[in-house]
Design an enzyme around this catalytic site. Structure first.
Site, mmCIF file in Angstrom:
data_model
loop_
_atom_site.group_PDB
_atom_site.id
_atom_site.type_symbol
_atom_site.label_atom_id
_atom_site.label_comp_id
_atom_site.label_asym_id
_atom_site.label_seq_id
_atom_site.Cartn_x
_atom_site.Cartn_y
_atom_site.Cartn_z
ATOM 1 N N ASP A 79 31.261 -37.322 17.364
ATOM 2 C CA ASP A 79 30.349 -36.788 18.383
ATOM 3 C C ASP A 79 30.251 -35.272 18.197
ATOM 4 O OD1 ASP A 79 29.009 -36.004 20.616
ATOM 5 O OD2 ASP A 79 30.176 -37.188 22.034
ATOM 6 N N THR A 139 23.260 -33.230 19.762
ATOM 7 C CA THR A 139 23.945 -31.994 19.334
ATOM 8 C C THR A 139 23.914 -31.832 17.812
ATOM 9 O OG1 THR A 139 25.754 -33.283 20.244
ATOM 10 C CG2 THR A 139 25.688 -31.006 20.852
ATOM 11 N N THR A 140 24.294 -32.905 17.103
ATOM 12 C CA THR A 140 24.358 -32.824 15.634
ATOM 13 C C THR A 140 22.977 -32.514 15.070
ATOM 14 O OG1 THR A 140 26.077 -34.518 15.769
ATOM 15 C CG2 THR A 140 25.221 -34.033 13.591
ATOM 16 N N ASP A 153 27.967 -40.700 26.888
ATOM 17 C CA ASP A 153 26.679 -40.505 26.205
ATOM 18 C C ASP A 153 25.756 -41.696 26.411
ATOM 19 O OD1 ASP A 153 27.583 -38.099 25.384
ATOM 20 O OD2 ASP A 153 27.801 -38.579 23.270
#
Length: 532
Positions: A59, A92-93, A394
């Site tokens: 994550d 995010t990634t 998430d």
């Protein structure tokens, strides 16, 4: 010579090309760390803290929070990406990847003499166009259970292995469906996340009720109780010291006994009121149970009185659990014992205590219409539980976003491929050199499908060419099948991303990349660790 040098001879200054190189190298360094995590086939990262605690995760948000980032630009990008997670719960990634790639593309053009301001204008035009494409490609549907399952599965498979993700999907969707009340905003705090360290990760379940991490504090109270009235209280049932410093004087032992009795009478009165209510509602049916869950304390004497009446009492429950209990079991949370009536009681078919090592857990189940539920996370060790906990958070956010947006986006890189194609057509309408910014933006978006292909062990160029050919031929959303490397339809395969996540992603990555390419001087006064 920089003006700051005159003021502070120790100051370090990086000018023009060096400043851009500094920012680009930071963005690409961060991108290299997170690149391998993207998508369901991404690899794991193992973080070891100073104390030796292990965290295994893929994550991006967890990684960026836990990593020690020294570089100022990298730390800025990490903060933007974690803000994306705080707002939408995902992406995010992808955010870090796109910022890194935008700077990499910008570097190519700037090194050929293009002014950063023109490039930034091109980025802005491309961002506006990308948001329009997003609006065209979105799938607006009724958010039924099947579609929410597909959204949750897409999100969870990028966090944990497929078998576990599929199991969690069902629990998470049912949890959100239980707390959803018409058109009211969904409060995800009404889904309690409780962890128990035993059994396997696949034993994680959804409890249609409440699980509390403490038990009854009296040995004679029943460990399992059926057909229960639930009384939620916020009343102190223990002897408390007076608020002002007061002294009591007595001449004989009898007077002291009177004094002690008078102090107890105050608490006894409250306990007797609870016992009277229990006798009133349970008089007709001996099989009924009565459970008191109190936010404040209950002293041993009060517990003893309640136990003799067959009442199960739990003390010091969390404030948040008081809200959840009334939603799960019904009834009202009472702040005084003076107005207790049978109407303020909730109902639970089964209340039982589960002992696990030193810990006790109390399960309140079989509620009639629970509007608050518990996801009970199980796992053999601490880092497995932490990983599932992050994934569940998430997943819950992904479902909430889908319901709030009322639409979803085809996943598997479909938006990026469509945006690349349409931005290249749009580029021809843009006057002057700003079109190079649009071109750079379109090329940067392709980092997502390229990385998905690379992480799956496929040839990135081969996969991209096939996707572009397929999209050019059909003009329909087309994604990458990670097992075969062939183009496929994400809509037919039920792979969906959140609209709000991609929208936030396009906006925030463009703003930060534009700001970073416009930096032409980096000054750090005094301290010396500016080396790229």
């Amino acid at each position: 010579m920089s003006a700051i040098k005159a003021l502070n001879p120790k100051a370090e200054v990086q000018k023009a090309a060096a400043a851009l190189a500094l920012n680009t190298s930071a963005a690409l360094g961060l991108q290299d760390v997170l690149k391998t995590n993207l998508g369901p086939k991404g690899t794991m990262k193992m973080l070891v803290s100073g104390a030796g605690d292990i965290k295994i995760t893929k994550d991006g948000n967890v990684l960026l929070h836990e990593m020690q980032i020294q570089h100022p630009t990298a730390s800025l990008i990490a903060r933007v990406a974690t803000a994306q997670d705080d707002t939408t719960g995902d992406g995010t990634t992808s955010n870090v990847l796109i910022i890194g790639e935008l700077l990499k593309q910008a570097d190519l053009y700037i090194s050929e003499g293009l002014h950063p301001r023109i490039l930034a204008e091109g980025f802005e035009l491309a961002k506006i166009k990308a948001c329009q494409i997003l609006d065209e490609i979105k799938v607006a549907k009724e958010m039924d259970e099947e579609l929410l399952m597909q959204v949750a599965k897409t999100s969870l498979r990028t966090k944990v292995h497929a078998h576990l993700a599929d199991g969690l999907t069902e629990h998470i969707v049912h949890a959100v469906m239980a707390i959803r009340k018409g058109d009211q905003p969904i409060d995800l705090h009404m889904v309690e996340i409780m962890e128990m360290q035993h059994k396997m990760d696949s034993s994680t379940t959804l409890v249609k009720g409440i699980v509390m991490d403490h038990g009854a504090r009296h040995p004679d109270m029943k460990k399992i109780s059926q057909n229960n009235f639930i009384l939620t209280l916020n009343v102190s049932l223990e002897y408390e010291k007076t608020e002002v410093n007061s002294g009591f004087f007595y001449k004989s032992a009898e007077e002291r006994e009177k004094l002690v009795d008078a102090e107890r009478a105050f608490i006894l009165h409250r306990v007797e009121k609870i016992i009277a209510l229990k006798q009133q509602v349970c008089a007709s049916d001996a099989g009924k149970g009565f459970v008191v869950i109190n936010q404040k304390g209950i002293d041993p004497l009060s517990l003893d009185m309640l136990a003799k009446e067959g009442i199960v009492a739990l003390r010091r429950a969390k404030r948040r659990n008081m809200e959840r209990l009334t939603l799960a079991c019904g009834g009202l949370a009472m702040n005084s014992v003076d107005d207790l009536t049978p109407d303020c009681l909730g109902y639970a078919g089964l209340v039982y205590e589960h002992v696990l090592g030193e810990s006790k857990f109390t399960f309140v189940e079989e509620c009639l219409n629970p509007q608050s539920v518990t996801v009970l996370i199980k796992g053999p060790n601490k880092h497995t539980i932490t990983q599932i906990k992050d994934a569940v958070r998430d997943g819950l956010r992904a479902i909430k976003n889908a319901i709030d947006d009322g639409a979803v986006i085809p996943g598997a890189g479909a938006f990026e491929v469509a945006a690349y194609h349409q931005l290249n057509e749009y580029k021809m309408e843009v006057k002057g050199r700003a079109r190079l910014g649009v071109q750079a933006f379109a090329d940067a978006l392709m980092i997502i499908p390229k990385t998905l292909a690379r992480n799956s062990g496929l040839d990135p160029q081969d996969a991209i060419v096939k996707l572009q050919e397929e999209y050019a031929a059909t003009k329909l959303p087309v994604g990458l099948d990670l097992s075969s490397g062939e183009p496929m339809s994400p809509i037919d395969n039920g792979i969906y991303d959140n609209l709000s996540v991609i929208f936030q992603l396009v906006n925030s990555s463009t703003v930060i990349a534009s700001n970073l390419i416009l930096v032409d001087e980096v000054m750090r006064a005094g301290m010396s660790s500016l080396k790229g």
